[in-house]
Enzyme design. Structure first.
Site, mmCIF file in Angstrom:
data_model
loop_
_atom_site.group_PDB
_atom_site.id
_atom_site.type_symbol
_atom_site.label_atom_id
_atom_site.label_comp_id
_atom_site.label_asym_id
_atom_site.label_seq_id
_atom_site.Cartn_x
_atom_site.Cartn_y
_atom_site.Cartn_z
ATOM 1 N N HIS A 48 -44.295 20.084 131.159
ATOM 2 C CA HIS A 48 -43.886 18.796 130.592
ATOM 3 C C HIS A 48 -44.710 17.709 131.263
ATOM 4 O O HIS A 48 -44.897 17.739 132.479
ATOM 5 C CB HIS A 48 -42.444 18.440 130.964
ATOM 6 C CG HIS A 48 -41.393 19.397 130.549
ATOM 7 N ND1 HIS A 48 -40.336 19.022 129.764
ATOM 8 C CD2 HIS A 48 -41.183 20.705 130.844
ATOM 9 C CE1 HIS A 48 -39.521 20.048 129.584
ATOM 10 N NE2 HIS A 48 -40.015 21.088 130.234
ATOM 11 N N TYR A 211 -39.706 25.298 125.139
ATOM 12 C CA TYR A 211 -40.376 24.230 124.383
ATOM 13 C C TYR A 211 -41.690 24.716 123.781
ATOM 14 O O TYR A 211 -42.236 25.744 124.192
ATOM 15 C CB TYR A 211 -40.619 23.001 125.269
ATOM 16 C CG TYR A 211 -41.311 23.250 126.595
ATOM 17 C CD1 TYR A 211 -42.697 23.186 126.713
ATOM 18 C CD2 TYR A 211 -40.580 23.531 127.749
ATOM 19 C CE1 TYR A 211 -43.332 23.385 127.932
ATOM 20 C CE2 TYR A 211 -41.204 23.738 128.974
ATOM 21 C CZ TYR A 211 -42.581 23.661 129.051
ATOM 22 O OH TYR A 211 -43.210 23.875 130.261
HETATM 23 P P1 FAD Z 1 -51.377 22.881 142.751
HETATM 24 O O1 FAD Z 1 -51.173 22.789 141.280
HETATM 25 O O2 FAD Z 1 -50.749 24.024 143.492
HETATM 26 O O3 FAD Z 1 -52.939 22.878 143.001
HETATM 27 C C1 FAD Z 1 -53.487 23.155 144.262
HETATM 28 C C2 FAD Z 1 -54.948 23.533 144.066
HETATM 29 O O4 FAD Z 1 -55.545 23.666 145.347
HETATM 30 C C3 FAD Z 1 -55.111 24.875 143.364
HETATM 31 O O5 FAD Z 1 -56.071 24.744 142.339
HETATM 32 C C4 FAD Z 1 -55.565 25.808 144.482
HETATM 33 O O6 FAD Z 1 -56.399 26.859 144.010
HETATM 34 C C5 FAD Z 1 -56.315 24.855 145.389
HETATM 35 N N1 FAD Z 1 -56.370 25.272 146.808
HETATM 36 C C6 FAD Z 1 -55.358 25.754 147.570
HETATM 37 N N2 FAD Z 1 -55.784 26.010 148.819
HETATM 38 C C7 FAD Z 1 -57.099 25.688 148.853
HETATM 39 C C8 FAD Z 1 -58.107 25.731 149.881
HETATM 40 N N3 FAD Z 1 -57.825 26.168 151.130
HETATM 41 N N4 FAD Z 1 -59.369 25.320 149.575
HETATM 42 C C9 FAD Z 1 -59.668 24.866 148.308
HETATM 43 N N5 FAD Z 1 -58.764 24.824 147.303
HETATM 44 C C10 FAD Z 1 -57.485 25.211 147.574
HETATM 45 N N6 FAD Z 1 -44.295 20.221 137.196
HETATM 46 C C11 FAD Z 1 -44.220 19.296 136.190
HETATM 47 O O7 FAD Z 1 -44.570 18.115 136.400
HETATM 48 N N7 FAD Z 1 -43.755 19.657 134.942
HETATM 49 C C12 FAD Z 1 -43.347 20.954 134.676
HETATM 50 O O8 FAD Z 1 -42.959 21.247 133.552
HETATM 51 C C13 FAD Z 1 -43.397 21.939 135.725
HETATM 52 N N8 FAD Z 1 -43.003 23.228 135.531
HETATM 53 C C14 FAD Z 1 -43.083 24.147 136.552
HETATM 54 C C15 FAD Z 1 -42.647 25.474 136.376
HETATM 55 C C16 FAD Z 1 -42.729 26.421 137.418
HETATM 56 C C17 FAD Z 1 -42.210 27.830 137.212
HETATM 57 C C18 FAD Z 1 -43.300 26.035 138.659
HETATM 58 C C19 FAD Z 1 -43.421 27.043 139.796
HETATM 59 C C20 FAD Z 1 -43.721 24.731 138.861
HETATM 60 C C21 FAD Z 1 -43.610 23.765 137.819
HETATM 61 N N9 FAD Z 1 -44.008 22.430 137.993
HETATM 62 C C22 FAD Z 1 -43.907 21.510 136.989
HETATM 63 C C23 FAD Z 1 -44.493 22.005 139.297
HETATM 64 C C24 FAD Z 1 -45.984 21.931 139.314
HETATM 65 O O9 FAD Z 1 -46.560 23.147 138.905
HETATM 66 C C25 FAD Z 1 -46.496 21.594 140.704
HETATM 67 O O10 FAD Z 1 -45.704 20.595 141.284
HETATM 68 C C26 FAD Z 1 -47.927 21.122 140.576
HETATM 69 O O11 FAD Z 1 -48.747 22.171 140.102
HETATM 70 C C27 FAD Z 1 -48.448 20.594 141.900
HETATM 71 O O12 FAD Z 1 -49.762 20.145 141.709
HETATM 72 P P2 FAD Z 1 -50.758 20.075 142.942
HETATM 73 O O13 FAD Z 1 -52.036 19.601 142.367
HETATM 74 O O14 FAD Z 1 -50.121 19.314 144.045
HETATM 75 O O15 FAD Z 1 -50.866 21.566 143.486
#
Ligand code: FAD
Length: 378
Positions: A48, A211
């Site tokens: 979403h 959805y």
């Molecule tokens: P991440 O998406 O985890 O991205 C981190 C990135 O860093 C990754 O690409 C990874 O490969 C990279 N990385 C990690 N370590 C290293 C390293 N040492 N060196 C280089 N790269 C690295 N959120 C919503 O807003 N809406 C939703 O509908 C929703 N549904 C969800 C459903 C489920 C089942 C889950 C588990 C989560 C959901 N979320 C949702 C939450 C959402 O997925 C996360 O909060 C979001 O992905 C966080 O984004 P981020 O960029 O902080 O981290």
């Protein structure tokens, strides 16, 4: 080795890191993103993106492109998982921008296009970083290294940047898993049932959120929350099965039974979280998104918080200038901690929109309209 003193290095090209890359770049900053994955992949899951995020995407010219490919539900329905009784009908319109549900991979692909070519370097797993006062040294698993003026840890729940700031600590297993399945809408045609645009089916101790993920409504998606005592597997997820799903949702509504019957592949993900962190930045390093405030995903706002963080951090760096990064980071935390912690708490509690409540505090929020608090730190 390159020496790029004024570069802002972002670790992770997830939804938060990519948003930070595009927003900082459009504000004129020199940005590099280092991503551990070997290449971009279309993960099989939905997401979403609420009006609070679409307002941010407007700034990088991405909102209409996202709307064009997404399903745009008018309501979030909460229903009793057994009887189908409506527990709430929450309007998703009227918060200043569109509410989208979309395929995560399609969203990521759009985000990648908002950055200049070459901004993201793949196959760069950060292994070590060191703030030496005048810049930050970064070392990657492939043996390469670089330097940057500022490092943004957008590297998710197992963040290496968080570990550098606060020490190694495993996230807390919540005792819940989420099953995820993408279903071809074609397979649902045989059922004499209505498949609503955005509906959460609630049981006493479990739920299923469902959805569409495309404007064509040809992909339907479900994600569950189900208690699961211990997570005994390595890796981010394992395969589940139709049999496991039928057992988990035995006695539930015919729509749920039909969705399980139409499932080809379903995966099972452990849900982890962390308590609020004692600090969000130190020296030249700062955290955002799941690296900073991971949560159980039951409000569908985890990525939204990561993207709001990216927007607020950009705004604060613009406000102070990049050389005054300490002031920018303090301002950023002062303007994000309360909201992110509130969303984390409500999301973990899994009560959001169960009853007929007003979600304006989440969806009506505009990161650019809020007056910056605690200006004295700037
Ligand atoms: P991440 O998406 O985890 O991205 C981190 C990135 O860093 C990754 O690409 C990874 O490969 C990279 N990385 C990690 N370590 C290293 C390293 N040492 N060196 C280089 N790269 C690295 N959120 C919503 O807003 N809406 C939703 O509908 C929703 N549904 C969800 C459903 C489920 C089942 C889950 C588990 C989560 C959901 N979320 C949702 C939450 C959402 O997925 C996360 O909060 C979001 O992905 C966080 O984004 P981020 O960029 O902080 O981290």
């Amino acid at each position: 080795m390159t020496t790029e003193k004024q570069t802002i290095a972002i670790i992770g090209a997830g939804l938060g890191g990519a948003a930070a890359g595009a927003l900082l770049q459009s504000a004129g900053f020199d940005v590099k993103i280092f991503e551990q994955a070997p290449s971009f992949t279309r993960l099989g899951a939905g997401i979403h993106m609420g009006p609070n995020v679409l307002k941010i995407f407007q700034r990088i010219g991405m909102d209409q492109k996202l709307i064009d490919i997404s399903s745009t539900p008018s309501h979030w329905f909460s229903r009793n998982g057994m009887t189908g009784e409506y527990l709430s009908r929450i309007p998703l319109e009227g918060y200043g921008a569109t509410y989208c549900t979309v395929h995560r991979g399609d969203l990521s692909a759009l985000q990648m296009d908002t950055m200049a070519p070459g901004t993201v370097e793949f196959n760069k797993r950060l292994t070590r970083l060191e703030d030496n006062g005048s810049d930050v040294y970064l070392e990657f698993q492939d043996g390469t290294s670089t330097r940057a003026a500022i490092v943004i840890g957008a590297d998710g729940i197992n963040s290496r940047v968080r570990e550098t700031l606060l020490g190694a600590e495993r996230p807390n297993y919540s005792g819940w898993v989420g099953h995820r399945a993408m279903i071809s809408a074609e397979k649902l045609k045989k059922f004499d049932l209505t498949f609503e645009d955005c509906v959460k089916w609630w049981g006493p101790d479990r739920h299923m959120m469902v959805y569409y993920t495309t404007s064509r409504r040809d992909e339907y998606y479900y994600v569950t929350g189900v208690p699961h005592a211990a997570w005994e597997f390595d890796g981010a997820f394992v395969q589940s099965s139709r049999e496991e799903m039928f057992a988990a949702f035995a006695g539930y509504h015919p729509v749920i039974q039909a969705l399980i019957e139409a499932t080809d592949e379903v995966t099972k993900w452990p849900l982890f979280n962390r308590n609020p962190l004692p600090l969000w930045s130190q020296g030249r390093m700062v955290l955002l998104g799941d690296a900073c405030h991971p949560m159980k995903p039951h409000m569908a706002q985890g990525a939204a918080m990561a993207i709001e963080d990216a927007a607020m951090l950009t705004r604060c760096l613009q406000e102070t200038g990049p050389n005054a990064y300490s002031a920018a980071f303090a301002l950023y935390e002062a303007n994000r901690r309360e909201r992110a912690t509130r969303v984390q708490t409500v999301s973990n509690a899994n009560t959001f929109l169960l009853t007929q409540e007003d979600p304006s505090w989440v969806y009506g929020y505009d990161v650019y309209a809020e007056p910056l608090q605690d200006k004295s730190v700037a």
